[in-house]
Design a protein around this motif. Structure first.
Motif, short mmCIF file in Angstrom:
data_model
loop_
_atom_site.label_atom_id
_atom_site.label_comp_id
_atom_site.label_asym_id
_atom_site.label_seq_id
_atom_site.Cartn_x
_atom_site.Cartn_y
_atom_site.Cartn_z
N TYR A 20 -28.04 -18.34 24.48
CA TYR A 20 -29.39 -18.64 24.00
C TYR A 20 -30.23 -17.36 23.93
N SER A 21 -30.25 -16.61 25.02
CA SER A 21 -31.02 -15.35 25.00
C SER A 21 -30.22 -14.22 24.36
N LYS A 22 -28.90 -14.35 24.36
CA LYS A 22 -28.02 -13.25 23.94
C LYS A 22 -28.40 -11.96 24.69
N PHE A 23 -28.63 -12.14 25.98
CA PHE A 23 -29.05 -11.03 26.85
C PHE A 23 -28.16 -11.04 28.09
N PRO A 24 -26.93 -10.54 27.97
CA PRO A 24 -26.03 -10.54 29.13
C PRO A 24 -26.50 -9.59 30.23
N VAL A 25 -26.37 -10.04 31.44
CA VAL A 25 -26.75 -9.23 32.62
C VAL A 25 -25.60 -9.30 33.63
N GLY A 26 -25.36 -8.20 34.32
CA GLY A 26 -24.37 -8.17 35.39
C GLY A 26 -24.99 -7.61 36.66
N THR A 40 -23.07 -12.92 37.23
CA THR A 40 -23.64 -12.77 35.90
C THR A 40 -24.63 -13.90 35.63
N ASN A 41 -25.39 -13.76 34.54
CA ASN A 41 -26.33 -14.84 34.22
C ASN A 41 -25.62 -15.98 33.51
N ILE A 42 -26.03 -17.17 33.85
CA ILE A 42 -25.39 -18.39 33.33
C ILE A 42 -26.50 -19.30 32.79
N GLU A 43 -26.59 -19.35 31.47
CA GLU A 43 -27.67 -20.11 30.84
C GLU A 43 -27.25 -21.54 30.59
N ASN A 44 -28.24 -22.34 30.18
CA ASN A 44 -28.00 -23.77 29.95
C ASN A 44 -28.81 -24.21 28.74
N TRP A 51 -29.63 -19.54 35.14
CA TRP A 51 -30.02 -18.64 36.23
C TRP A 51 -29.54 -17.22 35.98
N CYS A 52 -30.07 -16.33 36.80
CA CYS A 52 -29.88 -14.89 36.60
C CYS A 52 -28.57 -14.39 37.22
N ALA A 53 -28.23 -13.15 36.89
CA ALA A 53 -27.03 -12.52 37.41
C ALA A 53 -27.11 -12.29 38.93
N GLU A 54 -28.30 -11.94 39.40
CA GLU A 54 -28.43 -11.58 40.81
C GLU A 54 -28.11 -12.75 41.75
N PRO A 55 -28.68 -13.96 41.50
CA PRO A 55 -28.29 -15.07 42.38
C PRO A 55 -26.82 -15.44 42.28
N CYS A 82 -32.64 -2.30 33.50
CA CYS A 82 -33.18 -3.68 33.55
C CYS A 82 -33.65 -3.99 34.97
N PRO A 83 -34.93 -4.13 35.20
CA PRO A 83 -35.40 -4.41 36.56
C PRO A 83 -35.17 -5.88 36.89
N PRO A 84 -34.70 -6.19 38.09
CA PRO A 84 -34.57 -7.59 38.49
C PRO A 84 -35.92 -8.29 38.33
N CYS A 85 -35.89 -9.54 37.83
CA CYS A 85 -37.13 -10.29 37.63
C CYS A 85 -37.76 -10.60 39.00
N GLY A 86 -38.97 -11.10 38.95
CA GLY A 86 -39.72 -11.34 40.20
C GLY A 86 -38.99 -12.27 41.15
N GLY A 87 -38.47 -13.38 40.59
CA GLY A 87 -37.76 -14.33 41.44
C GLY A 87 -36.53 -13.71 42.07
N CYS A 88 -35.83 -12.89 41.30
CA CYS A 88 -34.63 -12.23 41.82
C CYS A 88 -34.98 -11.24 42.92
N ARG A 89 -36.13 -10.59 42.79
CA ARG A 89 -36.54 -9.64 43.85
C ARG A 89 -36.67 -10.40 45.18
N1 THU Z 1 -31.84 -12.19 33.65
C1 THU Z 1 -31.05 -11.84 34.72
O1 THU Z 1 -29.87 -12.23 34.78
N2 THU Z 1 -31.58 -11.08 35.69
C2 THU Z 1 -32.86 -10.61 35.70
O2 THU Z 1 -33.30 -10.04 36.69
C3 THU Z 1 -33.68 -10.74 34.49
C4 THU Z 1 -33.21 -11.78 33.52
C5 THU Z 1 -31.28 -13.06 32.62
C6 THU Z 1 -31.87 -14.44 32.57
C7 THU Z 1 -31.58 -14.85 31.15
O3 THU Z 1 -30.27 -15.42 31.09
C8 THU Z 1 -31.57 -13.54 30.37
O4 THU Z 1 -31.50 -12.51 31.35
C9 THU Z 1 -32.80 -13.33 29.51
O5 THU Z 1 -33.96 -13.47 30.25
#
Ligand code: THU
Length: 129
Positions: A20-26, A40-44, A51-55, A82-89
């Motif tokens: 959906y985002s086409k924004f892979p994160v590891g 890794t991030n696993i979208e729905n 959810w994000c890669a960090e959790p 790519c900085p970890p998002c607020g929730g991931c921090r």
């Molecule tokens: N994303 C992460 O995996 N980690 C972050 O810290 C920022 C965002 C993911 C969530 C979503 O799947 C995609 O990046 C675009 O926001």
């Protein structure tokens, strides 16, 4: 050592489910046991359920029996450093200490090193932790 963590994060990113985002994160954690845990991030289709890669990496660490993040690397294909998002921090902080190192990567390797304290200053703390 940090290069090994970068490579693990990059490998984790190749497993992203981000249609959906086409924004892979590891993300890759080196825990106190010396082992590396990846996520890794696993979208729905129901977007907020992804959810994000960090959790994902934290989950792997917990299920591996470790409890402390010594260092963590994060990489995103489409965003250098790519900085970890607020929730991931906050999620990382749960298993980190002030001097835990955060490695922000680009496609070539680690480009910025931060501490947990720098990444999440003045963080939420209560007498429970
Ligand atoms: N994303 C992460 O995996 N980690 C972050 O810290 C920022 C965002 C993911 C969530 C979503 O799947 C995609 O990046 C675009 O926001």
């Amino acid at each position: 050592m940090s290069h090994e963590l970068f490579e693990a994060a990059r490998d984790a990113m190749s497993f992203a489910h981000a249609p959906y985002s086409k924004f892979p994160v590891g993300a890759a954690i080196r825990a106190e046991d010396g082992r590396i845990y990846k996520g890794t991030n696993i979208e729905n289709l129901s977007f907020p359920q992804g959810w994000c890669a960090e959790p994902s990496a934290i989950s792997a660490m917990i299920m591996g029996g470790a409890k402390k993040i010594a260092e963590i690397a994060v990489i995103a294909e489409k965003l250098a450093l790519c900085p970890p998002c607020g929730g991931c921090r906050q999620k990382i902080a749960e298993f980190a200490s002030a001097d835990t190192k955060i490695y922000l990567c680009d496609e070539a390797g680690v480009q910025k090193v931060m501490t947990m304290e720098e990444l999440l200053p003045f963080s939420f703390k209560t007498e429970l932790a």
